[in-house]
Design an enzyme around this catalytic site. Structure first.
Site, PDB file in Angstrom:
ATOM      1  N   GLU B  61       4.299   3.670   7.260  1.00 57.37           N
ATOM      2  CA  GLU B  61       4.057   4.316   8.551  1.00 57.37           C
ATOM      3  C   GLU B  61       3.271   3.439   9.513  1.00 57.37           C
ATOM      4  O   GLU B  61       3.568   3.376  10.706  1.00 57.37           O
ATOM      5  CB  GLU B  61       3.301   5.634   8.349  1.00 57.37           C
ATOM      6  CG  GLU B  61       4.097   6.717   7.643  1.00 57.37           C
ATOM      7  CD  GLU B  61       4.124   6.564   6.128  1.00 57.37           C
ATOM      8  OE1 GLU B  61       3.469   5.633   5.594  1.00 57.37           O
ATOM      9  OE2 GLU B  61       4.802   7.370   5.472  1.00 57.37           O
ATOM     10  N   HIS B 130       0.726  18.500   3.268  1.00 58.82           N
ATOM     11  CA  HIS B 130       2.083  18.619   3.818  1.00 58.82           C
ATOM     12  C   HIS B 130       2.177  19.746   4.833  1.00 58.82           C
ATOM     13  O   HIS B 130       3.247  20.279   5.068  1.00 58.82           O
ATOM     14  CB  HIS B 130       3.094  18.891   2.698  1.00 58.82           C
ATOM     15  CG  HIS B 130       3.572  17.670   1.995  1.00 58.82           C
ATOM     16  ND1 HIS B 130       2.802  16.992   1.097  1.00 58.82           N
ATOM     17  CD2 HIS B 130       4.745  16.992   2.054  1.00 58.82           C
ATOM     18  CE1 HIS B 130       3.487  15.956   0.625  1.00 58.82           C
ATOM     19  NE2 HIS B 130       4.665  15.932   1.194  1.00 58.82           N
TER      20      HIS B 130
HETATM   21  C1  LIG Z   1       2.430   8.480   3.422  1.00 56.21           C
HETATM   22  C2  LIG Z   1       3.617   9.214   2.956  1.00 56.21           C
HETATM   23  N1  LIG Z   1       4.799   8.917   3.486  1.00 56.21           N
HETATM   24  C3  LIG Z   1       5.900   9.563   3.089  1.00 56.21           C
HETATM   25  C4  LIG Z   1       5.819  10.527   2.130  1.00 56.21           C
HETATM   26  C5  LIG Z   1       7.043  11.264   1.668  1.00 56.21           C
HETATM   27  N2  LIG Z   1       7.351  10.927   0.299  1.00 56.21           N
HETATM   28  C6  LIG Z   1       6.978  11.705  -0.728  1.00 56.21           C
HETATM   29  S1  LIG Z   1       7.371  11.048  -2.198  1.00 56.21           S
HETATM   30  C7  LIG Z   1       8.085   9.713  -1.476  1.00 56.21           C
HETATM   31  C8  LIG Z   1       8.734   8.656  -2.283  1.00 56.21           C
HETATM   32  C9  LIG Z   1       7.819   8.063  -3.207  1.00 56.21           C
HETATM   33  O1  LIG Z   1       8.540   7.231  -4.030  1.00 56.21           O
HETATM   34  P1  LIG Z   1       7.805   6.543  -5.203  1.00 56.21           P
HETATM   35  O2  LIG Z   1       6.454   6.114  -4.741  1.00 56.21           O
HETATM   36  O3  LIG Z   1       8.698   5.513  -5.737  1.00 56.21           O
HETATM   37  O4  LIG Z   1       7.564   7.716  -6.238  1.00 56.21           O
HETATM   38  P2  LIG Z   1       8.633   8.607  -6.994  1.00 56.21           P
HETATM   39  O5  LIG Z   1       8.868   9.816  -6.150  1.00 56.21           O
HETATM   40  O6  LIG Z   1       9.854   7.789  -7.169  1.00 56.21           O
HETATM   41  O7  LIG Z   1       7.975   8.974  -8.267  1.00 56.21           O
HETATM   42  C10 LIG Z   1       7.979   9.790  -0.111  1.00 56.21           C
HETATM   43  C11 LIG Z   1       8.505   8.781   0.798  1.00 56.21           C
HETATM   44  C12 LIG Z   1       4.560  10.830   1.615  1.00 56.21           C
HETATM   45  N3  LIG Z   1       4.398  11.795   0.705  1.00 56.21           N
HETATM   46  N4  LIG Z   1       3.485  10.145   2.024  1.00 56.21           N
END
Ligand SMILES: Cc1ncc(C[n+]2csc(CCOP(=O)(O)OP(=O)(O)O)c2C)c(N)n1
Lengths: 326, 328
Positions: B61, B130
């Site tokens: 972001e 959220h």
């Molecule tokens: C700062 C932020 N940006 C976007 C999100 C939305 N979001 C939630 S989980 C996620 C993906 C995370 O992927 P990863 O870190 O690989 O974890 P996984 O879900 O694969 O376990 C995103 C983009 C968030 N929660 N926080």
């Protein structure tokens, strides 16, 4: 599977029990979401059990782990009770966060889980900060940051790794690389997908291991934890693994066309729970009887947690606007 | 007969038409090609305009916001989406120190024609990280414009106006409004930034509302009508610039004021509006004004707590009843 001999039998059993507990619990939660009993958004951990279990089997209660939105596995592996977890998913007062946090915000300070954050990479600096505190307090505790591959996209991740290495903080960075960040494959997120190699830029050891191999996770973490305790500084461990279900909820997202059935099937064949079980049976660390008995015990524990969560009271609505400050 | 579109479809249409009309416009941010992230607001846009102009991003972001600012300085008109307002805290430095200050700090030589679109996505037991409605945070910063449409018509018109504006505009929408339908013209049109609208006339009490709370204010007004209380409902649409005139005019007529906002109470939009009325129309007030807003508490997870956390029409009705009594 190698190197099992080096691992004490009790530890192997503990690791296996943690993985089975996570698996069965998550399967139950998936069913409860489908039944609309649990409405709080849950990011299920099925498929990644070896990471949480392998890491936490090396930790003491006074070592801290910081978790993410995909938090259930970390909570269980660190020793959290299923009742408190299930009740939290139901939004009940007896939940581990009192019904205020839900699935993404679990805390159980008494077991060394100060909390999980739904902000991607949000707890990575917190873990380093806890490690800083441990070193200032002359404790030999370590802190662990669990995070997904998505966290490696964020600037704060780089800032934290740099500072942790600069100050030789007792923190272990555990990347659960499940190849996806919500709908995006790793290759669409990182210019260089070799996450472990990024550690070199900070003068920190970094390794990439098979995250579905509980022994490998255990052994790799053991060395990192021992080094960190002795003041040798942080390490980055990238665990290659896979979530069987979709990003959030009980569905696999195959209908959305985000990933292929073949890919999911191939990873399911590398089932970390099955793999450890087979190996432990082969090496006679556990017997078929033991395995069945353990499964029954875990199922009874889950059933008790379910009954507990259902019967638990909701939080007092008068408290909805309270508790902001101590 | 005009067409009816949903709020989400109206946003999508604004994006599609602006991408088509102006090659300086591009869309960037998390989830613009995802099947669920931003609802139906970007469906199919990548197929039509290609991944060079509809850019899905890693979770970065801070960096992406700064890059959007840089692209805007270099002559583009980026539309940057943050699919949950909560994640915009990572983007704050680029927004506050860079986007907001640039025009002023260099003596007006350059401007940042950037639209930052942030989505409020509360409820559903998602809890504190959220569920945040951060309009007051952005409203506080000189150099940013802030708009929050409550109808499909305004969603399209304000988004187009934001994209065409030469300054950084924070466009905040609310997932609770996405299924709301209403009449939306097919052509490209502007809803002017900084202009509120009277949604319902009334002589007894002024309810100033924004975004989703405008729908709750209208519901409250309908209940109040049955009790023979005439509520005038203003939908502010823009928090900055703020349409002070429309508020003062109404308050001078009714002598009573409620501000209904989905953000936190302290330091929020209600605090600003009540202050302005105190500064400029105090003598017209027949009773102390009231704010219906979130308590100064992070959002809880449990549904029973959510139920009493989020303000609704019933809270506006209760506030109106109390004011009417005090003003007797
Ligand atoms: C700062 C932020 N940006 C976007 C999100 C939305 N979001 C939630 S989980 C996620 C993906 C995370 O992927 P990863 O870190 O690989 O974890 P996984 O879900 O694969 O376990 C995103 C983009 C968030 N929660 N926080």
């Amino acid at each position: 599977m190698t190197d099992t001999q080096a691992v004490p039998r009790a530890t192997l059993k503990k690791m296996y029990a943690a993985m089975l507990r996570i698996r069965r619990f998550e399967e139950k939660v998936a069913r409860l979401i489908s039944l609309n009993e649990i409405i709080c958004p849950c990011h299920l951990y099925i498929g990644q059990e070896a990471v949480a279990a392998g890491v936490c089997a090396n930790l003491r209660q006074d070592d801290w782990v910081f978790s993410t939105h995909r938090s259930h596995g970390h909570y269980i592996a660190k020793g959290g009770g299923l009742k408190g977890l299930m009740a939290e998913l139901y939004g009940k007062a007896d939940g581990c966060s009192g019904g205020y946090g839900g699935s993404m915000h679990l805390a159980a300070p008494e077991i060394g889980l100060p909390g999980s954050s739904a902000i991607v990479a949000g707890t990575v600096p917190l873990a380093a900060g806890a490690a800083l505190a441990f070193s200032l307090q002359k404790k030999d505790s370590v802190a662990v940051a669990f995070f997904g591959d998505g966290a490696v996209d964020e600037g704060v991740w780089y800032e934290t790794l740099n500072f942790a290495s600069l100050k030789k903080l007792p923190v272990i960075f555990i990347c659960e690389n499940n190849l996806y960040s919500t709908h995006m494959p790793l290759s669409a997120c990182l210019a260089d997908t070799a996450i472990a190699k990024k550690a070199a830029a900070f003068g920190m050891p970094g390794v990439c291991i098979d995250g579905n191999n509980a022994f490998e996770v255990y052994n790799t973490t053991q060395k990192a934890v021992a080094d960190a305790r002795r003041g040798k500084g942080p390490a980055l461990i990238e665990c290659l693994t896979y979530r069987w279900l979709g990003h959030v909820g009980p569905n696999d997202d195959l209908d959305k066309g985000l990933r292929g059935k073949k890919e999911v099937r191939a990873w399911m064949r590398k089932d970390p729970v099955n793999r450890l079980e087979t190996e432990l049976l082969k090496q006679r660390v556990i017997s078929p009887d033991y395995k069945d008995k353990l499964a029954r015990e875990i199922d009874a524990e889950i059933a008790a947690a379910y009954a507990f969560a259902q019967a638990a009271p909701y939080p007092d609505v008068k408290q909805a606007v309270g508790r902001v400050f101590k | 007969m005009m067409r009816t579109l949903s709020y989400a479809q109206a946003i999508r249409e604004a994006l599609e038409q602006m991408l088509r009309e102006d090659e300086k416009v591009f869309l960037i941010g998390q989830g613009v090609t995802s099947p669920w992230y931003v609802g139906a607001t970007t469906t199919g846009l990548v197929d039509r305009f290609g991944s060079e102009r509809v850019i899905d991003t890693p979770v970065s972001e801070s960096g992406i916001t700064g890059m959007a600012v840089g692209a805007a300085l270099a002559g583009m008109r980026p539309v940057l989406v943050h699919p949950r307002l909560d994640f915009m805290y990572y983007a704050m430095d680029q927004l506050a120190n860079h986007a907001a200050n640039w025009h002023y700090m260099f003596g007006g030589q350059l401007s940042v024609p950037l639209t930052v679109w942030g989505i409020i996505n509360r409820g559903g037991e998602q809890a504190a990280q959220h569920s945040q409605a951060l309009q007051a945070v952005f409203m506080h910063l000189p150099g940013l414009k802030v708009v929050m449409p409550s109808t499909p018509y305004d969603a399209k018109g304000l988004l187009i106006a934001a994209i065409k504006d030469d300054n950084p505009v924070v466009f905040i929408d609310d997932r609770w409004l996405y299924d709301l339908s209403g009449e939306v013209p097919e052509e490209i049109y502007n809803v002017p930034l900084g202009k509120g609208i009277v949604r319902k006339r009334g002589a007894d009490i002024t309810i100033v509302s924004i975004s989703y709370m405008a729908t709750e204010a209208l519901a409250a007004a309908a209940i109040l009508t049955k009790r023979h209380i005439g509520a005038e409902v203003i939908d502010l649409r823009s928090l900055k610039p703020l349409d002070e005139a429309i508020i003062l005019k109404s308050v001078k007529k009714t002598g009573r004021l409620i501000v209904a906002d989905g953000g936190w109470k302290t330091g929020g939009i209600g605090a600003e509006i009540v202050s302005r009325v105190a500064e400029k129309a105090m003598i017209y007030l027949k009773a102390p004004p009231r704010r219906v807003a979130l308590p100064d508490t992070p959002a809880p997870a449990s549904r029973v707590l959510e139920e009493c956390y989020y303000p609704k029409a019933r809270d506006i009705v209760a506030a109106a009843a109390a004011i009417m009594q005090e003003g007797q």
